[in-house]
Design an enzyme around this catalytic site. Structure first.
Site, short mmCIF file in Angstrom:
data_model
loop_
_atom_site.label_atom_id
_atom_site.label_comp_id
_atom_site.label_asym_id
_atom_site.label_seq_id
_atom_site.Cartn_x
_atom_site.Cartn_y
_atom_site.Cartn_z
N ASP A 11 0.82 -1.22 0.00
CA ASP A 11 0.00 0.00 0.00
C ASP A 11 0.85 1.27 0.00
OD1 ASP A 11 -2.25 -1.66 0.22
OD2 ASP A 11 -2.02 -1.73 2.39
N LYS A 14 2.27 2.14 -5.04
CA LYS A 14 2.96 1.64 -6.24
C LYS A 14 2.11 1.84 -7.49
CE LYS A 14 3.32 -2.43 -4.39
NZ LYS A 14 2.88 -2.16 -3.01
N GLY A 38 -4.15 -4.40 -4.25
CA GLY A 38 -5.10 -3.42 -4.77
C GLY A 38 -4.30 -2.17 -5.13
N HIS A 39 -4.11 -1.96 -6.42
CA HIS A 39 -3.34 -0.80 -6.86
C HIS A 39 -4.30 0.28 -7.34
CE1 HIS A 39 0.38 -3.56 -7.54
NE2 HIS A 39 0.15 -3.29 -6.28
N GLN A 222 2.34 -6.10 -3.09
CA GLN A 222 2.61 -6.10 -1.64
C GLN A 222 3.87 -5.28 -1.33
OE1 GLN A 222 1.70 -9.47 -3.04
NE2 GLN A 222 -0.31 -8.61 -2.75
#
Ligand code: IMP
Length: 422
Positions: A11, A14, A38-39, A222
């Protein structure tokens, strides 16, 4: 070739950094992890949350590969692609799924969720997406791979029934939910029909791109301290989120890598259980009150804390970081004092490296150096020199403490709120 990865617990932003860097890339390869990631990318008023599809998909000239080191929930990927199509983002011919990637199947989710329930106090706080059990099947050599989605349907059904049958035989004794083989076969056949055109030999594709001199970004998911080898084990994910994992996950050799961009927040967050030396409820309260720091995959409120230089220094070593991209600087805008952890106190000693054991790590207390806050908004800054002097001092000190140069600074979610140091 450039690797872009997280230096904390995921988080770090990225997705946003990758989206900005993809403006000058031809390919983005997603190396590892699954839809636990989750990007988030915001473009104007549009917000995209990507889980498996590399962030490069939002740049129309970029090709994307979900590489063999990733684990893929076929139904989840179909849903993500359909969501992109609805928003007029073309994926056919641009997005490729490596045949080498392992599949996350419904029984993996049942194992993940059932095992977490049983863990009680020692909960890892997984995303419940079946990631650990899918990697576990890969390591014990019983996993199914994306390439198998191209098998004749009778053969695919046979393999799926075998796997689900093996799960169901032990499910009751393990406290896992039983899974319907028929439903799994139906669901996978549907996903297989949809995904077949996307399948490719990921390693050959990556090497063709290298040989053609394409500009390639490898996207890590991650973060360093969720790496199964180098993280706060056992409070980690099940893949290699470090630079080494970027190479094994894509099949691109270390000698092809010229640049490693480590993405980090100007403070620290983590989701799920495990040690977090600089955790501070009052900072969490403040950031959550600003509507920040809620997980993009699970919606969980993230745990928040001060910048931990001990942690990030180790991440810089592990990944060979050549430059850093610091995000969320604006999260600290209102603070008068900003502590930075420069050492850990454990059993009367000061440590400058994190301990190996998670329970020792959890007992460490932070040694802080306190910086003056800048108490003014940074969100309008578009150049390094636009930042308040105290913010520049803070960032330069972080760079010195962790031993890596500043590269990119981000002061908000927008593409335009990103600039280079200097
Ligand atoms: P899993 O990857 O779902 O097995 O979860 C293992 C640990 O990694 C948990 O603490 C999760 O919260 C954390 N985790 C997994 N993916 C992400 C991510 O993309 N961002 C932040 N934490 C994550």
């Amino acid at each position: 070739m450039t690797i872009v990865l997280g230096l904390q617990w995921g988080d770090e932003g990225k997705g946003k950094i990758l989206d900005v860097m993809a403006a000058e890339a031809d390919w983005v390869l997603r190396a590892q992890g699954g839809n636990n990631a989750g990007h988030t990318v915001e473009i104007g008023t549009e917000k995209y949350v990507l889980h498996l599809v590399p962030s490069g998909i939002l740049r129309s000239k970029v090709s994307c590969l979900i590489a063999g080191g990733a684990v893929v929930d076929p139904a989840g990927l179909v849903k993500e692609i359909e969501g992109l199509t609805l928003r007029k983002i073309r994926t056919r011919g641009r997005l490729h799924l490596a045949a080498q990637a392992h599949l996350v199947l419904p029984h993996h989710r049942a194992v993940d969720q059932g095992s977490e329930k049983k863990r009680g106090h020692g909960k890892i706080g997984t995303t419940g997406r079946g990631i650990g059990p899918a990697y576990s099947d890969k390591a014990t050599r019983v996993g199914l791979r994306a390439g198998e989605l191209a098998l004749p349907s009778a053969e695919l059904a046979k393999r799926l029934r075998e796997r689900v049958g093996a799960h169901n035989r032990v499910a009751k004794s393990q406290g896992w939910e039983k899974i319907s083989a028929t439903q799994t076969v139906r669901e996978m056949e549907k996903a297989a029909r949809f995904l077949r055109p996307y399948l490719a030999d990921g390693v050959t594709l990556a090497h063709r791109a290298v040989a053609a001199g394409k500009r390639i970004l490898i996207e890590g998911a991650q973060g360093t301290f969720l790496d199964v080898d180098h993280g706060t084990y056992p409070f980690v994910t099940s893949s290699h989120c470090t630079a080494g994992g970027a190479c094994t996950g894509t099949g691109v050799p270390p000698t092809a890598i010229q640049r490693v961009v480590g993405v980090l927040k100007a403070y620290t967050t983590r989701v799920g259980g495990g040690p977090f030396v600089t955790e501070d409820g009052s900072l969490g309260h403040l950031l959550h009150g600003m509507g920040r720091e809620f997980g993009s995959t699970t919606g969980r409120a993230r745990r928040c804390g001060w910048f931990d230089a001990v942690l990030v220094r180790r991440a810089v070593q592990l990944n060979g970081v050549t430059e850093m991209a610091i995000t969320n600087l604006d999260g600290l805008d209102g603070l008068e004092k900003i502590p930075v952890c420069v050492g850990y106190r454990l059993k009367g000693k000061i440590l400058h490296e994190p301990p190996v054991d998670a329970s020792d790590w959890a007992r460490c207390r932070p040694v802080y150096r306190v910086f003056e806050g800048w108490c003014e908004p940074t969100t309008e800054a578009r150049h390094w020199k636009d930042l308040p002097r105290k913010a520049r001092i803070y960032l330069s000190a972080i760079s010195e403490l962790v031993g890596a140069p500043l590269g990119i600074i981000s002061v908000g979610a927008g593409r335009e709120q990103t600039f280079r140091h200097g």
